[in-house]
Design a protein around this motif. Structure first.
Motif, short mmCIF file in Angstrom:
data_model
loop_
_atom_site.label_atom_id
_atom_site.label_comp_id
_atom_site.label_asym_id
_atom_site.label_seq_id
_atom_site.Cartn_x
_atom_site.Cartn_y
_atom_site.Cartn_z
N VAL A 10 43.14 37.30 39.70
CA VAL A 10 42.68 38.68 39.73
C VAL A 10 43.87 39.57 40.09
O VAL A 10 44.62 39.27 41.01
CB VAL A 10 41.54 38.88 40.74
N GLY A 11 44.03 40.65 39.37
CA GLY A 11 45.15 41.55 39.59
C GLY A 11 45.95 41.74 38.32
O GLY A 11 45.89 40.94 37.39
N PRO A 83 43.58 48.15 40.36
CA PRO A 83 44.17 46.87 39.94
C PRO A 83 43.50 45.66 40.57
O PRO A 83 43.57 44.56 40.01
CB PRO A 83 45.64 46.99 40.38
N HIS A 84 42.82 45.83 41.72
CA HIS A 84 42.16 44.69 42.35
C HIS A 84 40.91 44.26 41.60
O HIS A 84 40.34 43.20 41.88
CB HIS A 84 41.78 45.05 43.80
N LEU A 85 40.47 45.07 40.63
CA LEU A 85 39.31 44.72 39.80
C LEU A 85 39.72 44.21 38.42
O LEU A 85 38.86 44.03 37.56
CB LEU A 85 38.39 45.94 39.64
N PHE A 86 41.00 43.98 38.22
CA PHE A 86 41.50 43.52 36.93
C PHE A 86 41.36 42.00 36.86
O PHE A 86 42.20 41.26 37.36
CB PHE A 86 42.97 43.94 36.76
N TYR A 87 40.30 41.54 36.21
CA TYR A 87 40.08 40.10 36.03
C TYR A 87 40.78 39.67 34.74
O TYR A 87 40.40 40.08 33.64
CB TYR A 87 38.59 39.79 35.97
N ARG A 88 41.77 38.84 34.88
CA ARG A 88 42.62 38.49 33.74
C ARG A 88 41.88 37.70 32.67
O ARG A 88 42.15 37.87 31.48
CB ARG A 88 43.85 37.71 34.23
#
Length: 203
Positions: A10-11, A83-88
């Motif tokens: 995540v990030g 950016p902490h909610l960016f699930y790759r």
């Protein structure tokens, strides 16, 4: 595997700076193609087919452009806003679908454009304009497809390289705190030595 951990983390991964311009270009192309495809649908509706839910390649292109606006626009919003909610792994799936949709969209538009322009060869009117609009959708859609592939490839590389990069120690990162130098003790600071009484030797 480290590469799998990088894709499931995540990030926001460490993207190259120029990749931002690739995504902006995809968004701009999506907006332009959305307008062209909507114009093609309006001409296609004159035949009555759009009223029955069939819009052909132009309708497909509208779907693809809206998908790209949501995916890449939302990705940029998360990248800079949360950016902490960016699930790759979610990004990987959405970007991969965008590549597939762009390929299907521009290929479908190209085949329909060739068919319509061949049918209206030598004539200029709504049918010829519709074929020209589809040709524009096919050409710009192919460009957007290539850009989406570049974005997907470097997204995967950024995730994998971050996960497989060697972890530097604190000494290598320059984060070790310097130790205070110890000054030698002076004579006054030395602890007192015990006094020993000298016994006379027995004769």
């Amino acid at each position: 595997m480290a590469s799998v951990r990088g894709l499931t983390a995540v990030g926001v991964p460490p993207f190259p700076s120029w990749l931002l311009y690739i995504r902006i270009a995809i968004l701009v192309l999506s907006l332009v193609l959305l307008g062209v495809a909507a114009w093609a649908v309006s001409m296609f509706a004159g035949g009555g087919s759009a009223a029955y839910g069939y819009t052909g390649a132009s309708g497909m292109m509208i779907f693809v452009t809206i998908w790209s606006l949501v995916v890449y626009g939302g990705s940029l919003g998360l990248q800079f806003g949360a950016p902490h909610l960016f699930y790759r792994i979610v990004g990987l799936i959405l970007y991969s679908l965008a590549v597939i949709f762009w390929l299907a969209g521009w290929a479908y538009a190209a085949s329909q454009a060739a068919l319509v322009l061949d049918y209206s060869s030598g004539y200029y009117g709504a049918v010829h304009d519709y074929g020209s609009a589809l040709a524009v959708c096919a050409g710009l859609g192919a460009v957007a497809w290539v850009l989406s592939i570049i974005d997907l490839v470097f997204f995967i590389l950024a995730c994998v390289r971050e996960a497989t990069a060697p972890k530097l120690s604190q000494a290598e990162l320059g984060q070790v705190q310097p130790t205070a130098s110890v000054a030698p003790a002076t004579a006054n600071e030395l602890p007192p030595q015990p006094a020993y009484s000298q016994q006379p030797y027995a004769t």
